[in-house]
Scaffold this motif. Structure first.
Motif, short mmCIF file in Angstrom:
data_model
loop_
_atom_site.label_atom_id
_atom_site.label_comp_id
_atom_site.label_asym_id
_atom_site.label_seq_id
_atom_site.Cartn_x
_atom_site.Cartn_y
_atom_site.Cartn_z
N TYR A 52 0.86 -1.25 -0.29
CA TYR A 52 -0.05 -0.01 -0.06
C TYR A 52 0.74 1.48 -0.06
O TYR A 52 0.36 2.15 0.60
N THR A 53 1.93 1.41 -0.71
CA THR A 53 2.85 2.52 -0.79
C THR A 53 2.57 3.31 -1.78
O THR A 53 3.33 4.27 -2.12
N TYR A 54 1.60 3.10 -2.68
CA TYR A 54 1.31 4.03 -3.93
C TYR A 54 -0.21 3.78 -4.08
O TYR A 54 -0.95 3.07 -3.86
N ILE A 55 -0.57 4.90 -5.20
CA ILE A 55 -1.87 4.80 -5.61
C ILE A 55 -1.91 4.37 -6.95
O ILE A 55 -1.09 4.63 -7.87
N PRO A 56 -2.95 3.70 -7.44
CA PRO A 56 -3.00 3.02 -8.68
C PRO A 56 -3.15 4.05 -10.03
O PRO A 56 -3.85 4.95 -9.55
N GLU A 57 -2.25 3.93 -10.73
CA GLU A 57 -2.31 5.04 -11.88
C GLU A 57 -3.59 4.67 -12.79
O GLU A 57 -4.14 5.79 -13.06
N THR A 58 -4.02 3.58 -12.96
CA THR A 58 -5.42 3.54 -13.67
C THR A 58 -6.26 2.62 -12.93
O THR A 58 -6.00 1.52 -12.24
N VAL A 59 -7.59 2.98 -13.10
CA VAL A 59 -8.55 2.20 -12.26
C VAL A 59 -9.74 1.75 -13.35
O VAL A 59 -10.28 2.84 -13.90
N PRO A 60 -9.91 0.46 -13.47
CA PRO A 60 -11.05 0.09 -14.26
C PRO A 60 -12.45 0.66 -13.96
O PRO A 60 -12.95 0.47 -12.73
N VAL A 61 -13.18 1.20 -14.65
CA VAL A 61 -14.55 1.79 -14.60
C VAL A 61 -15.60 1.02 -15.13
O VAL A 61 -15.49 0.74 -16.45
N ASN A 62 -16.62 0.19 -14.28
CA ASN A 62 -17.50 -0.49 -14.82
C ASN A 62 -18.67 -0.01 -15.05
O ASN A 62 -19.37 0.53 -13.87
N PRO A 63 -19.17 0.32 -16.09
CA PRO A 63 -20.68 1.01 -16.12
C PRO A 63 -21.73 0.21 -15.44
O PRO A 63 -22.76 1.09 -15.20
N ASP A 64 -21.54 -1.04 -15.00
CA ASP A 64 -22.65 -1.43 -14.37
C ASP A 64 -22.44 -1.44 -12.88
O ASP A 64 -23.20 -1.88 -12.00
N ALA A 65 -21.60 -0.67 -12.44
CA ALA A 65 -21.22 -0.69 -11.04
C ALA A 65 -22.16 0.24 -10.34
O ALA A 65 -22.54 1.22 -10.85
N SER A 66 -22.87 -0.08 -9.04
CA SER A 66 -23.62 0.88 -8.45
C SER A 66 -22.80 2.13 -7.89
O SER A 66 -23.27 3.48 -8.05
N TYR A 67 -21.46 1.95 -7.71
CA TYR A 67 -20.65 3.14 -7.48
C TYR A 67 -19.19 2.68 -7.34
O TYR A 67 -19.01 1.56 -7.38
N LEU A 68 -18.20 3.86 -7.39
CA LEU A 68 -16.88 3.36 -7.21
C LEU A 68 -16.38 4.00 -6.12
O LEU A 68 -16.57 5.20 -5.99
N HIS A 69 -15.90 3.17 -4.93
CA HIS A 69 -15.45 3.70 -3.68
C HIS A 69 -13.98 3.80 -3.43
O HIS A 69 -13.26 2.91 -3.91
N ILE A 70 -13.50 5.07 -3.24
CA ILE A 70 -11.76 5.33 -3.01
C ILE A 70 -11.86 5.76 -1.61
O ILE A 70 -12.62 6.48 -0.87
N THR A 71 -10.76 5.82 -1.04
CA THR A 71 -10.41 6.40 0.10
C THR A 71 -9.22 7.49 -0.13
O THR A 71 -8.29 7.31 -0.82
N SER A 72 -9.65 8.73 -0.29
CA SER A 72 -8.96 9.75 -0.86
C SER A 72 -7.23 10.22 -0.40
O SER A 72 -6.52 10.43 -0.97
N ASN A 73 -7.20 9.66 0.86
CA ASN A 73 -6.03 9.92 1.50
C ASN A 73 -5.95 8.86 2.52
O ASN A 73 -6.75 8.54 3.41
N ASN A 74 -4.55 8.20 2.69
CA ASN A 74 -4.30 6.98 3.45
C ASN A 74 -3.56 7.43 4.48
O ASN A 74 -2.30 7.47 4.34
N THR A 75 -4.07 7.73 5.85
CA THR A 75 -3.17 8.06 7.17
C THR A 75 -2.05 7.30 7.43
O THR A 75 -1.07 7.70 7.78
N ILE A 76 -2.15 5.89 7.29
CA ILE A 76 -1.41 4.96 7.70
C ILE A 76 -0.15 4.78 6.82
O ILE A 76 0.86 4.84 7.42
#
Length: 361
Positions: free
Chosen positions: A129-153
């Motif tokens: 967990y030392t990086y943020i993924p550069e690309t994220v697959p977006v699926n049009p059938d998803a209810s939503y896409l959840h992210i954590t904007s900043n990772n404190t730990i």
């Protein structure tokens, strides 16, 4: 106030000194009421004004359109992990998550406990967990896409949010809400435990787009429905009055003293650049997050040995620099430099770090 330290705790975290002084000045007699704000009724005009002012300031600071509701809930961001899945899941449509560390992992687990169809579409577990993924697959059938904007730990932060093509973004912004400018329109829901950047522990800010309310199932328990709070302006039951009052004062400070979120972002960038430059100019300190994913809120770093880290933390504490111990799950050191941490505090930390290296390097 010479007896106050520079507080680098990750949460509950530092509050602006002018806010603390204002609380102190009116604690016993709020606005001539003859009562503390902790004593007035949540149905009174005094608290009604407090609540509505906090809502209005949140709207202005985050540039929220009329499409959004601003709610103040209890239970912390952890309560939002199941609430999001319970309220926003559409029938037959999976819930997509990006796993970037402890808090996103917990959010995923809560949705799975509920029996939801959860897809982890991207993540950074492969490199601890030392990086943020550069690309994220977006699926049009998803209810939503959840992210954590900043990772404190782990000390990582999204620099650009995924473009979802209409799929609602949901984000846990507990540790960087109000710290930088962003476009809220792609977000169906934003939630943030207040105790890092917005106020004290005990209240959670929830920003909900109107169309998300149409998804809320009628068969959820009353206290777990977003509609319950939206219909009553967060006053269905007794809210955390004192915590909301303090949030309102923090928003006032940010808006009227700092000059808004854009001005705060500039200050935050200067603080983070100063601290990361200190870490990078030597081999004695080592940043743990990938440089392109580094957080401007939580700066995580290691020293050559665990013994030196312990000595660093102890001596820093004696020097008036508190809260620098890393999370128990990863160790090391962490400086949380939220909005209320003044530039002078980071300058003092950098001075201590350079002096500590001279003596121990």
């Amino acid at each position: 106030m010479t007896d106050r330290i520079f507080n680098f705790n990750p949460g509950p975290a530092v509050l602006p000194l002018p806010v603390l002084q204002e609380i102190q000045a009116e604690l016993l007699n709020y606005k001539g009421s003859g009562m503390s704000i902790m004593e007035v009724s949540h149905r009174s005009k005094w608290f009604d004004d407090v609540l509505n002012d906090a809502v209005a300031r949140t709207r202005r600071l985050l540039n929220l359109s009329d499409r959004f509701r601003v709610l103040f809930l209890q239970g912390g961001a952890s309560m939002q992990f199941p609430m999001v899945a319970m309220n926003l899941a559409l029938p037959g449509k999976p819930l997509d998550y990006v796993d970037t560390g402890t808090w996103s992992t917990k959010a995923i687990k809560e949705a799975q406990i509920l029996g939801k169809d959860v897809r982890v579409v991207a993540g950074s577990k492969d490199r601890e967990y030392t990086y943020i993924p550069e690309t994220v697959p977006v699926n049009p059938d998803a209810s939503y896409l959840h992210i954590t904007s900043n990772n404190t730990i782990r000390g990582t932060q999204w620099k650009r949010f995924p473009e979802t093509g209409g799929v609602p973004l949901v984000s846990d912004m507990s540790s960087d809400i109000l710290s930088r400018v962003f476009d809220p329109e792609p977000f169906g829901l934003i939630y943030a435990g207040a105790q890092k950047n917005a106020g004290p522990a005990g209240v959670t800010l929830v920003i909900l787009r109107e169309d998300m309310l149409e998804r809320v199932p009628a068969d959820l328990p009353t206290m777990f429905r977003y509609t319950t709070y939206a219909e009553k302006n967060s006053l269905f039951n007794t809210p955390p009055c004192f915590a909301i009052y303090v949030v309102g004062l923090v928003l006032k400070w940010l808006e009227e003293t700092v000059g808004g979120v854009a001005a705060m972002e500039d200050i935050n960038r200067r603080k983070a650049d100063l601290l990361y430059a200190c870490i990078d100019e030597t081999d004695f300190y080592r940043g743990t997050a990938s440089p392109e994913s580094r957080s401007a809120m939580n700066v995580t770093f290691r020293l050559p040995t665990p013994e030196l880290e312990q000595k660093f933390i102890e001596e820093a504490t004696r020097a008036g620099l508190g809260g620098l111990k890393g999370h128990r799950s990863v160790g090391g050191c962490r400086a949380s430099i939220y909005n209320a941490m003044p530039l002078e505090g980071v300058e003092a930390l950098v001075h201590f770090m350079k002096d500590f290296e001279k003596k121990n390097g």
